[in-house]
Write a protein that holds these residues in place. Structure first.
Motif, PDB file in Angstrom:
ATOM      1  N   ALA A 101     -12.785   2.222   3.701  1.00 29.12           N
ATOM      2  CA  ALA A 101     -12.265   1.455   4.842  1.00 29.12           C
ATOM      3  C   ALA A 101     -13.174   0.267   5.152  1.00 29.12           C
ATOM      4  N   ALA A 102     -14.471   0.495   5.157  1.00 28.28           N
ATOM      5  CA  ALA A 102     -15.429  -0.589   5.406  1.00 28.28           C
ATOM      6  C   ALA A 102     -15.409  -1.598   4.265  1.00 28.28           C
ATOM      7  N   GLN A 103     -15.218  -1.119   3.039  1.00 29.44           N
ATOM      8  CA  GLN A 103     -15.154  -2.014   1.889  1.00 29.44           C
ATOM      9  C   GLN A 103     -13.932  -2.931   1.971  1.00 29.44           C
ATOM     10  N   PHE A 104     -12.786  -2.391   2.380  1.00 30.90           N
ATOM     11  CA  PHE A 104     -11.587  -3.227   2.517  1.00 30.90           C
ATOM     12  C   PHE A 104     -11.785  -4.286   3.592  1.00 30.90           C
ATOM     13  N   LYS A 105     -12.345  -3.886   4.731  1.00 26.91           N
ATOM     14  CA  LYS A 105     -12.592  -4.850   5.811  1.00 26.91           C
ATOM     15  C   LYS A 105     -13.528  -5.959   5.334  1.00 26.91           C
ATOM     16  N   ILE A 153      -2.402 -18.503   2.692  1.00 26.66           N
ATOM     17  CA  ILE A 153      -2.177 -17.619   1.547  1.00 26.66           C
ATOM     18  C   ILE A 153      -0.688 -17.308   1.432  1.00 26.66           C
ATOM     19  N   VAL A 154      -0.178 -17.413   0.217  1.00 19.77           N
ATOM     20  CA  VAL A 154       1.234 -17.101  -0.011  1.00 19.77           C
ATOM     21  C   VAL A 154       1.417 -15.808  -0.801  1.00 19.77           C
ATOM     22  N   ASP A 155       0.361 -15.306  -1.448  1.00 24.09           N
ATOM     23  CA  ASP A 155       0.469 -14.078  -2.239  1.00 24.09           C
ATOM     24  C   ASP A 155      -0.930 -13.535  -2.483  1.00 24.09           C
ATOM     25  N   ILE A 156      -1.050 -12.218  -2.496  1.00 26.52           N
ATOM     26  CA  ILE A 156      -2.316 -11.596  -2.890  1.00 26.52           C
ATOM     27  C   ILE A 156      -2.009 -10.495  -3.901  1.00 26.52           C
ATOM     28  N   THR A 157      -2.952 -10.259  -4.790  1.00 27.01           N
ATOM     29  CA  THR A 157      -2.882  -9.156  -5.745  1.00 27.01           C
ATOM     30  C   THR A 157      -4.151  -8.342  -5.566  1.00 27.01           C
ATOM     31  N   THR A 158      -4.010  -7.049  -5.419  1.00 29.02           N
ATOM     32  CA  THR A 158      -5.174  -6.184  -5.265  1.00 29.02           C
ATOM     33  C   THR A 158      -5.135  -5.084  -6.319  1.00 29.02           C
ATOM     34  N   PHE A 159      -6.294  -4.609  -6.697  1.00 33.40           N
ATOM     35  CA  PHE A 159      -6.419  -3.534  -7.670  1.00 33.40           C
ATOM     36  C   PHE A 159      -7.169  -2.381  -7.008  1.00 33.40           C
ATOM     37  N   HIS A 160      -6.679  -1.170  -7.197  1.00 38.71           N
ATOM     38  CA  HIS A 160      -7.233  -0.010  -6.510  1.00 38.71           C
ATOM     39  C   HIS A 160      -7.517   1.127  -7.491  1.00 38.71           C
ATOM     40  N   VAL A 161      -8.590   1.848  -7.229  1.00 38.66           N
ATOM     41  CA  VAL A 161      -8.935   3.019  -8.033  1.00 38.66           C
ATOM     42  C   VAL A 161      -8.162   4.239  -7.542  1.00 38.66           C
ATOM     43  N   ASN A 162      -7.994   4.363  -6.236  1.00 40.83           N
ATOM     44  CA  ASN A 162      -7.333   5.532  -5.655  1.00 40.83           C
ATOM     45  C   ASN A 162      -6.368   5.068  -4.564  1.00 40.83           C
ATOM     46  N   MET A 163      -5.311   4.405  -4.959  1.00 39.74           N
ATOM     47  CA  MET A 163      -4.393   3.824  -3.981  1.00 39.74           C
ATOM     48  C   MET A 163      -3.795   4.887  -3.070  1.00 39.74           C
ATOM     49  N   HIS A 164      -3.419   6.021  -3.611  1.00 38.46           N
ATOM     50  CA  HIS A 164      -2.818   7.070  -2.769  1.00 38.46           C
ATOM     51  C   HIS A 164      -3.794   7.558  -1.700  1.00 38.46           C
ATOM     52  N   GLY A 165      -5.055   7.699  -2.060  1.00 36.54           N
ATOM     53  CA  GLY A 165      -6.046   8.194  -1.119  1.00 36.54           C
ATOM     54  C   GLY A 165      -6.523   7.158  -0.114  1.00 36.54           C
ATOM     55  N   HIS A 166      -6.397   5.879  -0.480  1.00 35.89           N
ATOM     56  CA  HIS A 166      -6.962   4.815   0.349  1.00 35.89           C
ATOM     57  C   HIS A 166      -5.925   3.892   0.965  1.00 35.89           C
ATOM     58  N   PHE A 167      -4.637   4.173   0.754  1.00 36.50           N
ATOM     59  CA  PHE A 167      -3.613   3.223   1.193  1.00 36.50           C
ATOM     60  C   PHE A 167      -3.655   2.960   2.696  1.00 36.50           C
ATOM     61  N   ALA A 168      -3.802   3.983   3.496  1.00 32.75           N
ATOM     62  CA  ALA A 168      -3.794   3.788   4.961  1.00 32.75           C
ATOM     63  C   ALA A 168      -4.937   2.868   5.392  1.00 32.75           C
ATOM     64  N   ALA A 169      -6.120   3.061   4.824  1.00 32.99           N
ATOM     65  CA  ALA A 169      -7.269   2.222   5.178  1.00 32.99           C
ATOM     66  C   ALA A 169      -7.059   0.789   4.695  1.00 32.99           C
ATOM     67  N   PHE A 170      -6.502   0.631   3.503  1.00 31.87           N
ATOM     68  CA  PHE A 170      -6.226  -0.709   2.985  1.00 31.87           C
ATOM     69  C   PHE A 170      -5.179  -1.413   3.856  1.00 31.87           C
ATOM     70  N   ALA A 174      -4.445  -0.925   6.951  1.00 31.73           N
ATOM     71  CA  ALA A 174      -5.012  -1.268   8.260  1.00 31.73           C
ATOM     72  C   ALA A 174      -5.870  -2.529   8.172  1.00 31.73           C
ATOM     73  N   ALA A 175      -6.690  -2.633   7.129  1.00 30.02           N
ATOM     74  CA  ALA A 175      -7.538  -3.822   6.961  1.00 30.02           C
ATOM     75  C   ALA A 175      -6.684  -5.050   6.691  1.00 30.02           C
ATOM     76  N   LYS A 176      -5.657  -4.900   5.874  1.00 32.24           N
ATOM     77  CA  LYS A 176      -4.761  -6.013   5.570  1.00 32.24           C
ATOM     78  C   LYS A 176      -4.006  -6.466   6.817  1.00 32.24           C
ATOM     79  N   GLN A 177      -3.574  -5.513   7.631  1.00 34.22           N
ATOM     80  CA  GLN A 177      -2.837  -5.829   8.860  1.00 34.22           C
ATOM     81  C   GLN A 177      -3.686  -6.659   9.824  1.00 34.22           C
ATOM     82  N   MET A 178      -4.998  -6.480   9.780  1.00 38.90           N
ATOM     83  CA  MET A 178      -5.883  -7.236  10.670  1.00 38.90           C
ATOM     84  C   MET A 178      -5.868  -8.732  10.349  1.00 38.90           C
TER      85      MET A 178
END
Length: 70
Positions: free
Chosen positions: A14-18, A38-55, A57-61
């Motif tokens: 969560a802190a890493q995404f922020k 910004i018109v588009d972003i691409t992100t790469f995740h190691v554990n998207m299922h485990g970290h999606f909520a934290a990601f 939330a950070a993106k929503q900010m």
């Protein structure tokens, strides 16, 4: 990337995404731009299922409004 000022990756996802979005904000600011430019972003995740909520939330900010859809 979610690294601190010394270039060390932050362990807590969560802190890493922020921090990743904060770092992106710094780059945008240096280019006299903002997240509104910004018109588009691409992100790469190691554990998207485990970290999606934290990601999400950070993106929503930094992207509080839904994207414009044609």
């Amino acid at each position: 990337m979610g690294v601190d000022a010394s270039g060390i990756a932050i362990a807590d996802p969560a802190a890493q995404f922020k921090q990743a979005f904060a770092n992106l904000g710094d780059v945008l600011s240096a280019a006299e731009c903002s997240f509104d430019d910004i018109v588009d972003i691409t992100t790469f995740h190691v554990n998207m299922h485990g970290h999606f909520a934290a990601f999400a939330a950070a993106k929503q900010m930094v992207f509080p409004k839904p994207p414009f859809l044609n």
